[in-house]
Write a protein that holds these residues in place. Structure first.
Motif, PDB file in Angstrom:
ATOM      1  N   UNK A  20       1.007  -1.080   0.043  1.00  0.00           N
ATOM      2  CA  UNK A  20       0.088   0.338   0.392  1.00  0.00           C
ATOM      3  C   UNK A  20       0.646   1.502   0.472  1.00  0.00           C
ATOM      4  N   UNK A  21       0.739   1.956  -0.970  1.00  0.00           N
ATOM      5  CA  UNK A  21       1.768   3.004  -1.384  1.00  0.00           C
ATOM      6  C   UNK A  21       1.124   4.208  -1.074  1.00  0.00           C
ATOM      7  N   UNK A  22       0.085   4.533  -0.890  1.00  0.00           N
ATOM      8  CA  UNK A  22      -1.108   5.399  -0.988  1.00  0.00           C
ATOM      9  C   UNK A  22      -1.491   6.516   0.484  1.00  0.00           C
ATOM     10  N   UNK A  23      -1.311   7.427   0.782  1.00  0.00           N
ATOM     11  CA  UNK A  23      -2.243   7.471   1.614  1.00  0.00           C
ATOM     12  C   UNK A  23      -3.460   7.758   2.331  1.00  0.00           C
ATOM     13  N   UNK A  24      -4.084   6.537   2.781  1.00  0.00           N
ATOM     14  CA  UNK A  24      -6.215   6.331   1.969  1.00  0.00           C
ATOM     15  C   UNK A  24      -7.063   7.433   3.397  1.00  0.00           C
ATOM     16  N   UNK A  25      -7.786   7.579   2.536  1.00  0.00           N
ATOM     17  CA  UNK A  25      -9.045   8.797   2.839  1.00  0.00           C
ATOM     18  C   UNK A  25      -9.554   7.168   3.930  1.00  0.00           C
ATOM     19  N   UNK A  26      -9.650   6.085   2.930  1.00  0.00           N
ATOM     20  CA  UNK A  26     -10.864   5.092   3.565  1.00  0.00           C
ATOM     21  C   UNK A  26     -10.083   3.768   3.239  1.00  0.00           C
ATOM     22  N   UNK A  27     -10.425   2.857   4.038  1.00  0.00           N
ATOM     23  CA  UNK A  27      -9.801   1.481   3.899  1.00  0.00           C
ATOM     24  C   UNK A  27     -11.903   0.368   3.962  1.00  0.00           C
ATOM     25  N   UNK A  28     -11.573  -0.529   2.901  1.00  0.00           N
ATOM     26  CA  UNK A  28     -12.751  -1.113   2.960  1.00  0.00           C
ATOM     27  C   UNK A  28     -12.242  -2.267   3.307  1.00  0.00           C
ATOM     28  N   UNK A  29     -12.825  -3.180   4.327  1.00  0.00           N
ATOM     29  CA  UNK A  29     -11.795  -4.363   5.306  1.00  0.00           C
ATOM     30  C   UNK A  29     -13.787  -5.385   5.062  1.00  0.00           C
ATOM     31  N   UNK A  30     -13.385  -6.455   3.552  1.00  0.00           N
ATOM     32  CA  UNK A  30     -14.449  -7.718   3.956  1.00  0.00           C
ATOM     33  C   UNK A  30     -13.169  -8.686   3.905  1.00  0.00           C
ATOM     34  N   UNK A  31     -13.295  -9.668   5.608  1.00  0.00           N
ATOM     35  CA  UNK A  31     -13.111 -10.021   6.635  1.00  0.00           C
ATOM     36  C   UNK A  31     -13.687 -11.621   6.390  1.00  0.00           C
ATOM     37  N   UNK A  32     -12.653 -12.468   5.951  1.00  0.00           N
ATOM     38  CA  UNK A  32     -13.558 -14.378   5.917  1.00  0.00           C
ATOM     39  C   UNK A  32     -13.555 -14.375   7.823  1.00  0.00           C
ATOM     40  N   UNK A  33     -14.711 -15.052   7.771  1.00  0.00           N
ATOM     41  CA  UNK A  33     -14.797 -15.669   9.766  1.00  0.00           C
ATOM     42  C   UNK A  33     -13.229 -16.197   9.884  1.00  0.00           C
ATOM     43  N   UNK A  34     -12.399 -17.140   8.998  1.00  0.00           N
ATOM     44  CA  UNK A  34     -11.730 -18.395   9.398  1.00  0.00           C
ATOM     45  C   UNK A  34     -10.894 -17.638   9.161  1.00  0.00           C
ATOM     46  N   UNK A  35     -10.701 -15.788   8.416  1.00  0.00           N
ATOM     47  CA  UNK A  35      -9.077 -15.778   8.863  1.00  0.00           C
ATOM     48  C   UNK A  35      -8.932 -15.094  10.226  1.00  0.00           C
ATOM     49  N   UNK A  36      -7.366 -16.092  10.776  1.00  0.00           N
ATOM     50  CA  UNK A  36      -7.126 -15.883  11.729  1.00  0.00           C
ATOM     51  C   UNK A  36      -6.330 -14.269  12.256  1.00  0.00           C
ATOM     52  N   UNK A  37      -6.117 -13.741  11.180  1.00  0.00           N
ATOM     53  CA  UNK A  37      -5.116 -13.410  12.353  1.00  0.00           C
ATOM     54  C   UNK A  37      -5.841 -11.734  11.874  1.00  0.00           C
ATOM     55  N   UNK A  38      -7.143 -11.414  11.482  1.00  0.00           N
ATOM     56  CA  UNK A  38      -8.061 -10.209  11.901  1.00  0.00           C
ATOM     57  C   UNK A  38      -7.949  -8.970  12.506  1.00  0.00           C
ATOM     58  N   UNK A  39      -7.647  -9.218  13.909  1.00  0.00           N
ATOM     59  CA  UNK A  39      -6.857  -8.376  15.073  1.00  0.00           C
ATOM     60  C   UNK A  39      -5.618  -7.684  14.717  1.00  0.00           C
ATOM     61  N   UNK A  40      -5.106  -8.832  14.609  1.00  0.00           N
ATOM     62  CA  UNK A  40      -3.526  -8.410  14.147  1.00  0.00           C
ATOM     63  C   UNK A  40      -3.544  -7.444  12.687  1.00  0.00           C
ATOM     64  N   UNK A  41      -4.491  -7.542  12.228  1.00  0.00           N
ATOM     65  CA  UNK A  41      -4.547  -6.450  10.771  1.00  0.00           C
ATOM     66  C   UNK A  41      -5.527  -5.703  11.442  1.00  0.00           C
TER      67      UNK A  41
END
Length: 375
Positions: A20-41
């Motif tokens: 990610x090289x831009x400086x985002x105004x908005x970040x959209x996250x659509x996350x699987x329930x089985x993605x283990x690292x969601x809190x860390x991310x």
């Protein structure tokens, strides 16, 4: 407007987000329930981009480009040059609070420069129609799109992301402000209706007790024949079209549960007394075409080529399309073109007007598309 997009996996997300090289105004996250690292991310994204609005939800499948994935995160970073963002969130502790929760989000975001609202709600024990009604009570002239989070059918887990928070029983909205925003939207199903119209003669919010004065479940079973033994799973394959009055168009409504004791049908959202219902069935080709038609509706409203398309499609469509599910995403891509970034998720309810002439409503079993760009 600049857009960067990633599909993140558990074993590589920590290095992939370096892209990610831009400086985002908005970040959209659509996350699987089985993605283990969601809190860390989420912690890492807030650390790296403290000024960004970060919103999203859990999914029943992540859409990224032309693909439908599982156990991943579809991340989209957006930098607006002229449009500004504001995030609002609200906890919803009970089904009966849906209207007030929608109104609370709208009150926090209301402003004369507000152009559009993206809203995501948890998907369990929530009345999506009431959320929309609450939003529109304070924002009658503002376009609103979004959806209900996907969840695990067995555990009823779902969550919504609002900056540092990742919580169930939460609603999040982000307001987009400024006349430079160019937004389009469309929602379409592609289902076939059959049988006759049935009048809802007794109901209470999302529970229908009688159709044409006859117990609703008895009529539903008579339609389904041998499929009646698969209730309630069959509700995803045989939803209803609903018309509230002669002036409004039809919307699709899904049966979530049956109650043998009182012979009622429990729908995903409100079905008022006096509405008419007609049974529907799936046709794979028409479902795929319906997705493409949603894209046609969305881009017909825009003066500028979209930079981003946000797709919210119903989990019922995914279950019916099975291995052909990516064909509905490809049908959208064929309309939008190769240079439009595509993100989104499979949901338990879609929020949008059907087209530019319709009011915002909760939909079931549709493909809903929001396109964004700046002018």
């Amino acid at each position: 407007m600049e857009v960067e997009q990633l599909s993140l996996k558990d074993d590589s997300w920590s290095t992939d987000i370096d892209r990610i090289k831009i400086k985002p105004t908005l970040i959209l996250l659509f996350v699987s329930l089985t993605f283990k690292s969601k809190a860390l991310l989420l912690t890492e994204l807030n650390k790296r981009f403290p000024e960004a609005c970060i919103i999203g939800c859990s999914t029943a499948g992540e859409i990224n480009g032309d693909y439908v994935n599982d156990s991943t995160v579809s991340l989209t970073a957006i930098t607006f040059n002229k449009v500004t963002c504001k995030l609002a969130s609200h906890n919803l502790s009970d089904f009966s609070e849906s209207y007030d929760s929608g109104r609370a989000i709208a009150t926090q975001l209301a402003h004369k420069d507000l152009s559009h609202v993206l809203v995501f709600s948890h998907g369990v024990d929530v009345n999506g129609s009431e959320i929309v009604a609450g939003l529109k009570s304070e924002l009658p002239n503002t376009s609103i799109t979004g959806g209900l989070a996907g969840y695990n059918v067995d555990t009823k887990d779902s969550f919504v992301i609002a900056n540092t928070s990742m919580a169930s029983r939460q609603i999040v909205g982000v307001g987009l402000y400024g006349d430079a925003l160019n937004v389009g939207y469309g929602s379409n199903g592609g289902w076939d209706s059959f049988g006759i119209d049935r009048l809802v003669t007794k109901s209470n919010k999302n529970i229908v007790y009688e159709l044409d004065g006859t117990p609703a479940l008895a009529i539903y079973k008579s339609f389904l024949g041998e499929d009646r033994y698969n209730i309630p799973d069959v509700g995803l394959s045989f939803p209803f079209s609903m018309r509230v009055n002669e002036y409004d168009g039809t919307v699709v409504r899904t049966v979530r549960k049956i109650v043998e004791e009182d012979q009622s049908l429990v729908f995903a959202t409100n079905v008022p007394k006096g509405a008419t219902l007609r049974l529907m069935k799936s046709n794979v080709d028409r479902l795929i075409k319906g997705a493409g038609d949603s894209a046609v509706k969305a881009i017909s409203q825009t003066k500028h080529k979209p930079k981003l398309a946000i797709l919210v499609s119903c989990i019922g469509r995914r279950l019916l399309l099975k291995q052909l599910v990516e064909e509905e995403i490809e049908a959208v891509g064929e309309v939008l073109g190769d240079d439009v970034k595509v993100t989104g998720f499979y949901s338990f309810g879609e929020i949008a007007p059907a087209d530019q002439y319709s009011r915002c409503e909760l939909h079931n079993q549709t493909m809903t598309i929001t396109t964004l760009s700046e002018c």
